[in-house]
Scaffold this active site. Structure first.
Site, PDB file in Angstrom:
ATOM      1  N   ARG A 280      36.808  12.988   4.667  1.00 39.19           N
ATOM      2  CA  ARG A 280      35.483  14.184   5.501  1.00 39.19           C
ATOM      3  C   ARG A 280      35.915  13.948   6.704  1.00 39.19           C
ATOM      4  O   ARG A 280      37.272  14.426   7.148  1.00 39.19           O
ATOM      5  CB  ARG A 280      34.949  13.177   5.988  1.00 39.19           C
ATOM      6  CG  ARG A 280      33.963  12.176   5.231  1.00 39.19           C
ATOM      7  CD  ARG A 280      32.650  13.263   5.103  1.00 39.19           C
ATOM      8  NE  ARG A 280      31.377  13.010   4.060  1.00 39.19           N
ATOM      9  CZ  ARG A 280      31.815  12.354   2.755  1.00 39.19           C
ATOM     10  NH1 ARG A 280      32.674  13.553   1.545  1.00 39.19           N
ATOM     11  NH2 ARG A 280      30.624  12.398   2.200  1.00 39.19           N
TER      12      ARG A 280
ATOM     13  N   GLU B  31      31.004  21.271   8.910  1.00 37.86           N
ATOM     14  CA  GLU B  31      30.382  21.784   6.912  1.00 37.86           C
ATOM     15  C   GLU B  31      28.824  23.022   6.878  1.00 37.86           C
ATOM     16  O   GLU B  31      27.934  21.902   7.897  1.00 37.86           O
ATOM     17  CB  GLU B  31      30.716  21.950   5.941  1.00 37.86           C
ATOM     18  CG  GLU B  31      31.845  21.420   5.832  1.00 37.86           C
ATOM     19  CD  GLU B  31      32.416  19.519   4.427  1.00 37.86           C
ATOM     20  OE1 GLU B  31      30.978  19.202   3.699  1.00 37.86           O
ATOM     21  OE2 GLU B  31      33.182  19.376   4.180  1.00 37.86           O
TER      22      GLU B  31
ATOM     23  N   HIS C  91      34.436  22.008   0.469  1.00 40.18           N
ATOM     24  CA  HIS C  91      34.056  20.791  -1.151  1.00 40.18           C
ATOM     25  C   HIS C  91      33.410  21.003  -2.109  1.00 40.18           C
ATOM     26  O   HIS C  91      32.667  20.389  -2.278  1.00 40.18           O
ATOM     27  CB  HIS C  91      32.992  20.056   0.634  1.00 40.18           C
ATOM     28  CG  HIS C  91      32.670  18.996   0.333  1.00 40.18           C
ATOM     29  ND1 HIS C  91      31.982  18.196   1.581  1.00 40.18           N
ATOM     30  CD2 HIS C  91      33.006  17.859  -0.203  1.00 40.18           C
ATOM     31  CE1 HIS C  91      32.017  16.634   0.796  1.00 40.18           C
ATOM     32  NE2 HIS C  91      32.438  16.870   0.391  1.00 40.18           N
TER      33      HIS C  91
HETATM   34  P1  NAP Z   1      35.885   3.610  -1.011  1.00 40.72           P
HETATM   35  O1  NAP Z   1      36.334   2.267  -2.142  1.00 40.72           O
HETATM   36  O2  NAP Z   1      35.451   2.691   0.300  1.00 40.72           O
HETATM   37  O3  NAP Z   1      37.317   3.556  -0.136  1.00 40.72           O
HETATM   38  C1  NAP Z   1      37.519   3.521   1.716  1.00 40.72           C
HETATM   39  C2  NAP Z   1      39.064   3.434   1.579  1.00 40.72           C
HETATM   40  O4  NAP Z   1      39.406   3.395   2.800  1.00 40.72           O
HETATM   41  C3  NAP Z   1      39.368   1.595   1.608  1.00 40.72           C
HETATM   42  O5  NAP Z   1      40.887   1.247   0.484  1.00 40.72           O
HETATM   43  C4  NAP Z   1      39.617   1.292   2.442  1.00 40.72           C
HETATM   44  O6  NAP Z   1      40.096   0.020   2.479  1.00 40.72           O
HETATM   45  C5  NAP Z   1      40.119   2.447   3.620  1.00 40.72           C
HETATM   46  N1  NAP Z   1      39.543   2.407   4.283  1.00 40.72           N
HETATM   47  C6  NAP Z   1      37.946   2.279   5.423  1.00 40.72           C
HETATM   48  N2  NAP Z   1      37.749   2.144   6.638  1.00 40.72           N
HETATM   49  C7  NAP Z   1      39.146   2.636   7.533  1.00 40.72           C
HETATM   50  C8  NAP Z   1      39.814   2.498   8.160  1.00 40.72           C
HETATM   51  N3  NAP Z   1      38.368   1.905   9.163  1.00 40.72           N
HETATM   52  N4  NAP Z   1      40.957   3.170   7.982  1.00 40.72           N
HETATM   53  C9  NAP Z   1      41.907   2.578   7.739  1.00 40.72           C
HETATM   54  N5  NAP Z   1      41.632   3.067   6.233  1.00 40.72           N
HETATM   55  C10 NAP Z   1      39.697   2.703   5.967  1.00 40.72           C
HETATM   56  O7  NAP Z   1      35.522   4.577  -0.810  1.00 40.72           O
HETATM   57  P2  NAP Z   1      35.752   5.836  -2.068  1.00 40.72           P
HETATM   58  O8  NAP Z   1      34.542   5.956  -3.270  1.00 40.72           O
HETATM   59  O9  NAP Z   1      37.034   5.368  -2.267  1.00 40.72           O
HETATM   60  O10 NAP Z   1      35.297   6.902  -1.436  1.00 40.72           O
HETATM   61  C11 NAP Z   1      36.364   7.808   0.055  1.00 40.72           C
HETATM   62  C12 NAP Z   1      35.739   8.780   0.606  1.00 40.72           C
HETATM   63  O11 NAP Z   1      36.366   9.742  -0.385  1.00 40.72           O
HETATM   64  C13 NAP Z   1      34.359   8.026   1.102  1.00 40.72           C
HETATM   65  O12 NAP Z   1      33.374   7.955   1.174  1.00 40.72           O
HETATM   66  C14 NAP Z   1      33.764  10.750   0.733  1.00 40.72           C
HETATM   67  O13 NAP Z   1      34.049   9.968   2.588  1.00 40.72           O
HETATM   68  C15 NAP Z   1      35.479  10.353   0.504  1.00 40.72           C
HETATM   69  N6  NAP Z   1      34.478  11.247  -0.749  1.00 40.72           N
HETATM   70  C16 NAP Z   1      34.843  13.393  -1.151  1.00 40.72           C
HETATM   71  C17 NAP Z   1      35.146  13.581  -1.893  1.00 40.72           C
HETATM   72  C18 NAP Z   1      35.295  15.225  -1.908  1.00 40.72           C
HETATM   73  O14 NAP Z   1      34.199  16.316  -2.804  1.00 40.72           O
HETATM   74  N7  NAP Z   1      36.117  16.141  -1.016  1.00 40.72           N
HETATM   75  C19 NAP Z   1      34.302  13.433  -2.939  1.00 40.72           C
HETATM   76  C20 NAP Z   1      33.489  11.847  -2.445  1.00 40.72           C
HETATM   77  C21 NAP Z   1      34.033  11.032  -1.406  1.00 40.72           C
HETATM   78  P3  NAP Z   1      40.187  -1.026   4.013  1.00 40.72           P
HETATM   79  O15 NAP Z   1      38.537  -1.473   3.306  1.00 40.72           O
HETATM   80  O16 NAP Z   1      41.701  -2.216   3.795  1.00 40.72           O
HETATM   81  O17 NAP Z   1      40.529  -0.192   4.954  1.00 40.72           O
HETATM   82  C1  8YV Z   2      29.134  15.574  -2.552  1.00 38.40           C
HETATM   83  C2  8YV Z   2      31.117  13.353  -1.509  1.00 38.40           C
HETATM   84  O1  8YV Z   2      29.823  16.545  -3.028  1.00 38.40           O
HETATM   85  O2  8YV Z   2      30.500  11.728  -2.650  1.00 38.40           O
HETATM   86  C3  8YV Z   2      30.963  12.005  -1.869  1.00 38.40           C
HETATM   87  O3  8YV Z   2      31.135  11.132  -0.991  1.00 38.40           O
HETATM   88  O4  8YV Z   2      31.788  14.192  -0.733  1.00 38.40           O
HETATM   89  C4  8YV Z   2      31.361  14.599  -2.557  1.00 38.40           C
HETATM   90  O5  8YV Z   2      31.275  14.236  -4.082  1.00 38.40           O
HETATM   91  C5  8YV Z   2      28.555  15.504  -1.903  1.00 38.40           C
HETATM   92  O6  8YV Z   2      28.140  13.688  -1.188  1.00 38.40           O
HETATM   93  C6  8YV Z   2      27.351  16.056  -1.982  1.00 38.40           C
HETATM   94  O7  8YV Z   2      27.390  16.927  -1.293  1.00 38.40           O
END
Ligand code: NAP
Ligand code: 8YV
Length: 318
Positions: free
Chosen positions: A231, A260, A278
């Site tokens: 994010r 965004e 994104h």
């Molecule tokens: P997840 O499985 O919950 O993993 C999140 C990781 O972040 C965990 O390893 C956690 O480890 C760590 N974390 C959480 N809070 C933290 C903190 N304060 N300091 C340091 N580490 C921290 O989540 P995920 O499914 O992998 O998704 C992660 C994130 O990716 C989503 O929440 C979203 O914001 C982003 N995302 C972006 C896109 C995109 O389109 N660009 C798409 C999907 C997701 P610990 O608990 O050990 O801290």
């Molecule tokens: C999506 C994401 O594009 O899953 C997330 O956290 O950032 C993306 O996969 C978004 O949430 C939809 O606008």
């Protein structure tokens, strides 16, 4: 029939299926939004929300005294006040796992594009400059260490790909993970100092706001590369712009931004950044999977079987 509210447009397959689960109200189509909210407020028990830019905050949720479930599109749900929802007996669900591999693919594409300057090379060719001489040599992934901030579901999918590319993988999070085969750094600054590339894939929200600040960027150093697919809020964007301008770090690849879809002109004008709008999960295949999970959470809940993927703030005991 349950009354289901959709505040903003979502993928057609979501609306089509939810219209068969209950009475679906598309708030953006209401001629008078205030009147529609007043009418629907007490009736709505379920809500499907996009991962977009409208905050589903306490003020909004508070208009629905009988709301039981908010099914949110996307794994990140920092746009939903899940803590408030949990405290008021409202379940929040997200769409984990179905997007892991897609987002990891995007992250690797962005990483390669940034380090090897592939978008810049393509622009060079299109501008006819190849006729004048070869594109300058780039940095390389060879012999590099990548530090993953957030070794969660997506972080692990990224780590596996990085291993296949021959990168050394290390990570930082709040906790060391015993079963992870990578070196854990207890501090982010410590990890930034030790790596060539810092890749961010944590949740957004208050817990991670501006974690990647000037101190972390200085620790990453003048040959360092930042990749953010988490994010925009996790990175101090003004500090990043200053760092890129001043050569505090070498380059950045960004899929996410603080405000965004507005992207600072300073970033757009820079040659040492690669910018994506994104698109981490944005394939037909993966968005269909996410959409189906939005529907299935509501369907399962309405059928009395509980939510499929509730978030941590709103746990569900079967
Ligand atoms: P997840 O499985 O919950 O993993 C999140 C990781 O972040 C965990 O390893 C956690 O480890 C760590 N974390 C959480 N809070 C933290 C903190 N304060 N300091 C340091 N580490 C921290 O989540 P995920 O499914 O992998 O998704 C992660 C994130 O990716 C989503 O929440 C979203 O914001 C982003 N995302 C972006 C896109 C995109 O389109 N660009 C798409 C999907 C997701 P610990 O608990 O050990 O801290
Ligand atoms: C999506 C994401 O594009 O899953 C997330 O956290 O950032 C993306 O996969 C978004 O949430 C939809 O606008």
């Amino acid at each position: 029939m349950v009354d289901i509210l959709m505040p903003t447009p979502m993928m057609p397959m979501i609306a089509e299926q939810l219209a068969r689960v209950g009475t679906l109200h598309k708030l953006w189509e209401a001629p008078d939004r205030a009147a529609a909210l007043a009418d629907l407020g007490p009736r709505v028990t379920a809500m499907a929300v996009g991962g977009g830019h409208q905050p589903i905050d306490a003020a909004f949720l508070g208009r629905f005294p009988n709301l039981k479930i908010v099914s949110s599109f996307g794994v990140g749900y920092d746009h939903v006040d899940a803590a408030w929802a949990g405290a008021h007996g409202i379940l929040v669900t997200n769409t984990p796992d179905v997007l892991n591999e897609e987002v990891a693919d995007t992250a690797l594409g962005l990483l390669l594009g940034t380090v090897r300057r592939l978008p810049q090379a393509e622009r060079y060719l299109r501008a006819g400059k190849w006729l004048e001489g070869a594109f300058p040599l780039s940095d390389s992934l060879r012999e590099k260490t990548i530090g993953i901030l957030g070794l969660g579901r997506i972080g692990k999918a990224i780590a596996r790909r990085c291993e296949a590319f021959g990168l050394k993988v290390v990570y930082h999070g709040r906790n060391a993970q015993e079963d992870a085969p990578y070196l854990f750094y207890p501090t982010l600054v410590g990890m930034a100092r030790a790596v060539d590339i810092l890749l961010v894939i944590t949740p957004g929200g208050a817990g991670t706001a501006n974690m990647v600040n000037r101190e972390v960027l200085e620790a990453l150093g003048p040959r360092g590369v930042l990749i953010n697919v988490a994010r925009g809020s996790v990175v101090d964007e003004p500090a990043l712009i200053e760092a890129l301008k001043a050569g505090v770090i070498a380059a950045a690849g960004l899929d996410v931004f603080a405000d965004e879809p507005r992207v600072p002109q300073a970033l757009i004008d820079m040659d040492n950044v690669v910018l994506l709008p994104h698109v981490g999960s944005a394939s037909h295949h993966t968005r269909r999977g996410m959409a189906q999970l939005v529907v299935d959470n509501i369907k399962s809940f309405v059928a009395g079987k509980g939510p499929l993927t509730p978030v941590a703030e709103t746990p569900w005991t079967r």
